[in-house]
Design a protein around this motif. Structure first.
Motif, PDB file in Angstrom:
ATOM      1  N   ASP A  66       0.808  -1.229   0.000  1.00 34.97           N
ATOM      2  CA  ASP A  66       0.000   0.000   0.000  1.00 34.97           C
ATOM      3  C   ASP A  66       0.838   1.275   0.000  1.00 34.97           C
ATOM      4  O   ASP A  66       0.292   2.369  -0.200  1.00 34.97           O
ATOM      5  N   LEU A  67       2.132   1.174   0.259  1.00 35.77           N
ATOM      6  CA  LEU A  67       2.940   2.393   0.438  1.00 35.77           C
ATOM      7  C   LEU A  67       2.797   3.412  -0.715  1.00 35.77           C
ATOM      8  O   LEU A  67       2.673   4.604  -0.445  1.00 35.77           O
ATOM      9  N   PRO A  68       2.775   2.963  -1.981  1.00 34.47           N
ATOM     10  CA  PRO A  68       2.630   3.961  -3.058  1.00 34.47           C
ATOM     11  C   PRO A  68       1.315   4.741  -2.989  1.00 34.47           C
ATOM     12  O   PRO A  68       1.213   5.829  -3.541  1.00 34.47           O
ATOM     13  N   LYS A  69       0.318   4.185  -2.294  1.00 37.26           N
ATOM     14  CA  LYS A  69      -1.002   4.849  -2.195  1.00 37.26           C
ATOM     15  C   LYS A  69      -1.059   5.854  -1.044  1.00 37.26           C
ATOM     16  O   LYS A  69      -2.060   6.522  -0.853  1.00 37.26           O
ATOM     17  N   ILE A  70      -0.005   5.864  -0.230  1.00 30.71           N
ATOM     18  CA  ILE A  70      -0.064   6.716   0.970  1.00 30.71           C
ATOM     19  C   ILE A  70       0.666   8.033   0.722  1.00 30.71           C
ATOM     20  O   ILE A  70       1.843   8.037   0.366  1.00 30.71           O
ATOM     21  N   THR A  71      -0.069   9.147   0.904  1.00 31.27           N
ATOM     22  CA  THR A  71       0.614  10.435   0.800  1.00 31.27           C
ATOM     23  C   THR A  71       0.553  11.143   2.154  1.00 31.27           C
ATOM     24  O   THR A  71      -0.459  11.125   2.858  1.00 31.27           O
ATOM     25  N   LEU A  72       1.680  11.739   2.479  1.00 32.87           N
ATOM     26  CA  LEU A  72       1.792  12.468   3.740  1.00 32.87           C
ATOM     27  C   LEU A  72       2.179  13.910   3.434  1.00 32.87           C
ATOM     28  O   LEU A  72       3.106  14.151   2.665  1.00 32.87           O
ATOM     29  N   ASP A  73       1.442  14.849   4.034  1.00 36.41           N
ATOM     30  CA  ASP A  73       1.771  16.260   3.840  1.00 36.41           C
ATOM     31  C   ASP A  73       1.673  16.983   5.166  1.00 36.41           C
ATOM     32  O   ASP A  73       0.810  16.669   5.980  1.00 36.41           O
ATOM     33  N   PHE A  74       2.550  17.958   5.329  1.00 44.05           N
ATOM     34  CA  PHE A  74       2.420  18.850   6.480  1.00 44.05           C
ATOM     35  C   PHE A  74       1.660  20.082   5.997  1.00 44.05           C
ATOM     36  O   PHE A  74       2.074  20.741   5.047  1.00 44.05           O
ATOM     37  N   VAL A  75       0.548  20.370   6.654  1.00 47.05           N
ATOM     38  CA  VAL A  75      -0.240  21.532   6.260  1.00 47.05           C
ATOM     39  C   VAL A  75      -0.205  22.561   7.388  1.00 47.05           C
ATOM     40  O   VAL A  75      -0.560  22.243   8.533  1.00 47.05           O
ATOM     41  N   TYR A  76       0.231  23.769   7.040  1.00 49.49           N
ATOM     42  CA  TYR A  76       0.427  24.793   8.069  1.00 49.49           C
ATOM     43  C   TYR A  76      -0.914  25.321   8.591  1.00 49.49           C
ATOM     44  O   TYR A  76      -1.782  25.719   7.825  1.00 49.49           O
ATOM     45  N   ASN A  77      -1.060  25.291   9.927  1.00 52.35           N
ATOM     46  CA  ASN A  77      -2.248  25.841  10.576  1.00 52.35           C
ATOM     47  C   ASN A  77      -1.823  27.192  11.155  1.00 52.35           C
ATOM     48  O   ASN A  77      -1.087  27.256  12.140  1.00 52.35           O
TER      49      ASN A  77
END
Ligand code: DC
Length: 232
Positions: A66-77
């Motif tokens: 599943d790793l290619p399907k996982i996206t991680l992003d840091f979104v600034y609050n």
């Protein structure tokens, strides 16, 4: 003269206050702060949702697939002045901090394929330097050439007490003994795993902050950073 930007790598055991120092340092220097633990926690949370991991069980192959399907992003609050972790576009900042995730994260982070994916993403964030990154392998694997490396330690009891208070303050239900056991368990797995174990880089400056106040600690770290920036 335009000041050169550097990379600051902060490694150490869990709940040693790495992220507090890293956040503060990044704010003072106007650098980007990256909490790599949040990335390992988000992958763990994904694996929990898919039932790939429990206390007794780990379906490593299903997660790797599943790793290619996982996206991680840091979104600034901007309200919290903090970057929050998003997993496949969903903010999971609160979910990844639970004791349930803490209990399984070391198991998931020992998987080499998981590490390879995350290390690649972490290295891409550092191409322009001007970065403070905290984790377990930043000075040894992610940025072995970082201009400043710190290694934070503190007694397990002090760390558990800090983490316990933090969790209670955020409304999580947990006991001190459970937190202490988790801290000790993670120390053991994180520092004995085969791939990228938690070790102090040879050129890292060690801080035992069991009895050091935050202010004193920050001042020492900040002065070291200014020195390294002037030498860069
Ligand atoms: O920093 P933290 O306690 O949120 O990290 C959670 C777990 O993630 C930690 O116990 C081990 C893993 N981790 C890792 O293996 N490598 C990193 N660079 C950061 C975290």
């Amino acid at each position: 003269m335009i000041e050169k930007k550097i990379i600051i790598a902060i490694d150490g055991f869990s709940s040693t206050g790495k992220s507090t120092i890293a956040k503060h340092l990044a704010a003072e220097l106007n650098y980007l702060y990256v909490d790599t633990g949040a990335m390992y926690r988000a992958i763990t949370y994904y694996a929990m949702q898919q039932k790939y991991v429990t206390k007794e069980f780990l379906d490593k192959n299903a997660l790797i697939e599943d790793l290619p399907k996982i996206t991680l992003d840091f979104v600034y609050n901007s309200e919290l002045q903090f970057s929050e972790m998003c997993l496949n576009g969903v903010n999971v900042e609160r979910e990844i901090r639970t004791i349930q995730v803490s209990k399984l994260v070391s198991k998931v982070s020992a998987i080499s394929e998981v590490r390879r994916k995350l290390v690649e993403q972490q290295q891409a964030m550092g191409t322009k330097k001007g970065l403070v990154m905290d984790g377990r392998d930043i000075g040894t694997v992610v940025f072995p050439g970082a201009e400043l490396k710190l290694f934070m330690t503190a007694s397990p009891e002090k760390r558990a007490a800090r983490r316990y208070k933090e969790l209670l303050d955020k409304g999580h239900k947990v006991s001190y003994d459970e937190v202490l056991e988790n801290v000790q368990q993670r120390d053991l797995i994180d520092s004995t795993r085969e791939d990228s174990p938690l070790v102090k880089a040879k050129d890292a400056v060690e801080f035992d902050n069991s009895d050091m106040g935050l202010r004193e600690q920050f001042e020492r770290v900040y002065n070291l950073a200014l020195l390294k920036i002037s030498e860069a």
